[in-house]
Design a protein around this motif. Structure first.
Motif, short mmCIF file in Angstrom:
data_model
loop_
_atom_site.label_atom_id
_atom_site.label_comp_id
_atom_site.label_asym_id
_atom_site.label_seq_id
_atom_site.Cartn_x
_atom_site.Cartn_y
_atom_site.Cartn_z
N TRP A 4 0.79 -1.22 0.00
CA TRP A 4 0.00 0.00 0.00
C TRP A 4 0.82 1.27 0.00
N GLY A 5 2.01 1.25 0.61
CA GLY A 5 2.82 2.46 0.68
C GLY A 5 2.43 3.34 1.86
N ASN A 6 3.00 4.53 1.88
CA ASN A 6 2.79 5.46 2.98
C ASN A 6 1.61 6.39 2.70
N ALA A 7 1.08 6.98 3.76
CA ALA A 7 0.01 7.98 3.65
C ALA A 7 0.55 9.19 2.89
N PRO A 8 -0.28 9.90 2.18
CA PRO A 8 -1.74 9.70 2.09
C PRO A 8 -2.08 8.51 1.19
N HIS A 9 -3.04 7.73 1.63
CA HIS A 9 -3.46 6.52 0.93
C HIS A 9 -4.54 6.83 -0.11
N PRO A 10 -4.74 5.93 -1.06
CA PRO A 10 -5.82 6.13 -2.04
C PRO A 10 -7.19 5.97 -1.37
N THR A 11 -8.22 6.40 -2.06
CA THR A 11 -9.57 6.15 -1.57
C THR A 11 -9.84 4.65 -1.65
N LEU A 12 -10.80 4.18 -0.87
CA LEU A 12 -11.05 2.74 -0.81
C LEU A 12 -12.54 2.46 -0.67
N THR A 13 -13.01 1.50 -1.45
CA THR A 13 -14.34 0.93 -1.29
C THR A 13 -14.16 -0.56 -1.15
N GLY A 14 -14.69 -1.13 -0.08
CA GLY A 14 -14.62 -2.57 0.14
C GLY A 14 -16.00 -3.18 0.01
N ILE A 15 -16.08 -4.26 -0.73
CA ILE A 15 -17.37 -4.90 -1.00
C ILE A 15 -17.27 -6.38 -0.67
N GLY A 16 -18.18 -6.85 0.19
CA GLY A 16 -18.28 -8.27 0.47
C GLY A 16 -19.12 -8.95 -0.59
N VAL A 17 -18.63 -10.05 -1.11
CA VAL A 17 -19.31 -10.78 -2.18
C VAL A 17 -19.41 -12.26 -1.82
N THR A 18 -20.22 -12.96 -2.56
CA THR A 18 -20.38 -14.39 -2.29
C THR A 18 -19.58 -15.26 -3.26
N TRP A 19 -19.12 -14.69 -4.36
CA TRP A 19 -18.43 -15.51 -5.36
C TRP A 19 -17.51 -14.65 -6.21
N LEU A 20 -16.29 -15.13 -6.44
CA LEU A 20 -15.32 -14.47 -7.31
C LEU A 20 -14.63 -15.48 -8.22
N TYR A 21 -15.41 -16.35 -8.83
CA TYR A 21 -14.87 -17.28 -9.81
C TYR A 21 -13.75 -18.15 -9.22
N GLY A 22 -13.92 -18.56 -7.98
CA GLY A 22 -12.93 -19.41 -7.33
C GLY A 22 -11.87 -18.68 -6.53
N PHE A 23 -11.91 -17.36 -6.53
CA PHE A 23 -10.95 -16.55 -5.79
C PHE A 23 -11.63 -15.99 -4.54
N GLN A 24 -10.81 -15.49 -3.60
CA GLN A 24 -11.36 -14.92 -2.37
C GLN A 24 -11.12 -13.42 -2.27
N PHE A 25 -10.32 -12.86 -3.19
CA PHE A 25 -9.94 -11.45 -3.12
C PHE A 25 -9.72 -10.93 -4.53
N GLU A 26 -10.20 -9.72 -4.76
CA GLU A 26 -9.98 -9.05 -6.04
C GLU A 26 -9.77 -7.57 -5.76
N ILE A 27 -8.84 -6.96 -6.51
CA ILE A 27 -8.56 -5.53 -6.35
C ILE A 27 -8.62 -4.85 -7.71
N LYS A 28 -9.35 -3.74 -7.75
CA LYS A 28 -9.54 -2.95 -8.96
C LYS A 28 -9.12 -1.52 -8.63
N VAL A 29 -8.36 -0.88 -9.53
CA VAL A 29 -7.87 0.47 -9.22
C VAL A 29 -8.01 1.42 -10.41
N ILE A 30 -7.95 2.70 -10.07
CA ILE A 30 -7.78 3.78 -11.04
C ILE A 30 -6.53 4.53 -10.61
N ALA A 31 -5.63 4.73 -11.56
CA ALA A 31 -4.37 5.43 -11.26
C ALA A 31 -4.24 6.65 -12.17
#
Length: 134
Positions: A99-126
């Motif tokens: 993640w690096g040092n502050a200031p950190h990016p904005t964050l939205t966390g969403i709980g889901v029931t299925w990710l195609y066999g995965f448990q974590f996914e991260i999507k960003v805009i840079a």
């Protein structure tokens, strides 16, 4: 119609072509990165959760690097977590490694029931550095 300025990380183009989406697109000074999971080169999930999260960040960083960015250029993050009540603490202890040092990016966390066999996914805009704006 404008041609999409697609960014491919090295060694994974066939995976994206098979699944019919772009890993990232440059547009108007920004990089929009598709959700990244802890997939191995063949697209299969890394079974260990901590290693899966690290691999998702490594896959993300490969795309950022291919676009001339680093995680420091990330301004907005969305994470998707399967069963966050039981996995959040395990996942979130990995985040400071990337993640690096502050200031950190904005964050939205969403709980889901299925990710195609995965448990974590991260999507960003840079924000693209001026030298990387294509």
């Amino acid at each position: 119609m404008t041609t999409r300025d697609v960014v491919f990380p090295s060694g994974r183009q066939a995976l994206y072509e098979r699944n019919r989406y772009s890993p990232a697109i440059r547009s108007n000074g920004f990089l929009f990165v598709s959700g990244q999971v802890g997939s191995k080169e063949d697209g299969s999930p890394e079974p260990d959760l901590e290693n899966q999260v690290r691999l998702a960040f490594n896959n993300l960083n490969a795309i950022l690097d291919a676009a001339g960015c680093t995680f420091d250029d990330v301004i907005d993050v969305t994470v998707f977590i399967v069963d966050p009540e039981s996995t959040f603490e395990t996942i979130w202890k990995i985040v400071p490694e990337f993640w690096g040092n502050a200031p950190h990016p904005t964050l939205t966390g969403i709980g889901v029931t299925w990710l195609y066999g995965f448990q974590f996914e991260i999507k960003v805009i840079a924000r693209l550095p001026e030298t990387a704006q294509g």
